[in-house]
Design a protein around this motif. Sequence first.
Motif, short mmCIF file in Angstrom:
data_model
loop_
_atom_site.label_atom_id
_atom_site.label_comp_id
_atom_site.label_asym_id
_atom_site.label_seq_id
_atom_site.Cartn_x
_atom_site.Cartn_y
_atom_site.Cartn_z
N UNK A 143 0.69 -1.17 -0.01
CA UNK A 143 0.03 0.11 -0.07
C UNK A 143 0.95 1.40 -0.07
N UNK A 144 2.16 1.26 0.41
CA UNK A 144 2.87 2.36 0.61
C UNK A 144 4.30 2.20 -0.21
N UNK A 145 4.66 3.32 -0.77
CA UNK A 145 6.05 3.27 -1.19
C UNK A 145 7.10 4.00 -0.33
N UNK A 146 8.43 3.77 -0.89
CA UNK A 146 9.40 4.72 0.21
C UNK A 146 9.22 4.57 1.72
N UNK A 147 9.03 3.43 2.27
CA UNK A 147 8.83 3.22 3.53
C UNK A 147 10.10 3.41 4.52
N UNK A 148 11.12 2.84 3.94
CA UNK A 148 12.33 2.90 4.65
C UNK A 148 12.29 2.02 5.81
N UNK A 149 12.57 2.61 7.04
CA UNK A 149 12.48 1.80 8.17
C UNK A 149 11.29 1.63 8.87
#
Length: 310
Positions: free
Chosen positions: A287-293
């Motif tokens: 559902x999300x991009x660029x979540x990182x940590x």
Amino acid sequence: MTEQTGKNIVSVADLRSMINEHPSTHLLDVLPPDHFEKVHIPGAKNACVFFVSFLDDLARLIPEKKERVVVYGSSERSYDAKMAIEKMTRAGYLEVYELEGGLESWREAGNVCEGNNVDQSDDPQTQLTLSDGSFIIANDFSVIKWEGRNPSTTHFGTVDISEGEIHIKNGTISGKIEVDMNSIHNINLEGDELQPVLEAHLRSDDFFFTSMFPTAVLSLIKVTPIEPLWQTAPNFHVKGELTLRGITASLNFDMTANQTENNSLTLEAHFDIDRTQWNIIYGSTRFFEHLGMHKVFDLISIQIRINATR
């Protein structure tokens, strides 16, 4: 006498002859002491193979490992004598035999037994029999454990059951379990300043949104027996529904049910749920991009242990 899978097997007739010809032969009953007290073969000694002290107990009964020992358990179906012989062989006992068919074959041959209840039929206590009734969940003795994961760590804890009932009728199970979502508790960070931060985050609208949806409900809709109903294996398949965060979705899992001698009921199950089915999407890369940590795995592992009283 016949040799079978590396172990000496003796029939009931062989055993009678062996005892007559070699009176020094030791006869070893490896069932629990309470069963031994009820019924055993005359002259037998008892060392329970299920005790961690089995070999120590055996050493006190038969200290000389060169002496002849005939081991018996419950029946041909039970592995108790086989397991005892394996332990004894590894421990250095040199002449060990297994009574074919165990105590059951001895009794079926019409031989005399000793004990304080020799005439009672012997329930092997392997398969489940449920008696009809309604059961109230004992909250203090019931628990739901959870485990969530991300790429770097695992968090786990508990959440409390607030109330619930289980019903049994004609061998089928139904019921409803209500869960207090505000009680969600983290265990692995206990003593760490991040523990209350994580718990608050789990109660927030990112996860379980407990200010809006304080209660979750697990309903057992259709519970199908898994035959045979072994007491220690999953013995029912559950088709259920979980209402969480205002959304109801189906669940399927296996469950182990047992009834104790005092007629209380225990239910145990462990399974994974996909949290995104209940619109808990925080940290999901679906559902999300660029979540990182901030990545959080979609599956949450659940273990339910219910104790209920009639």
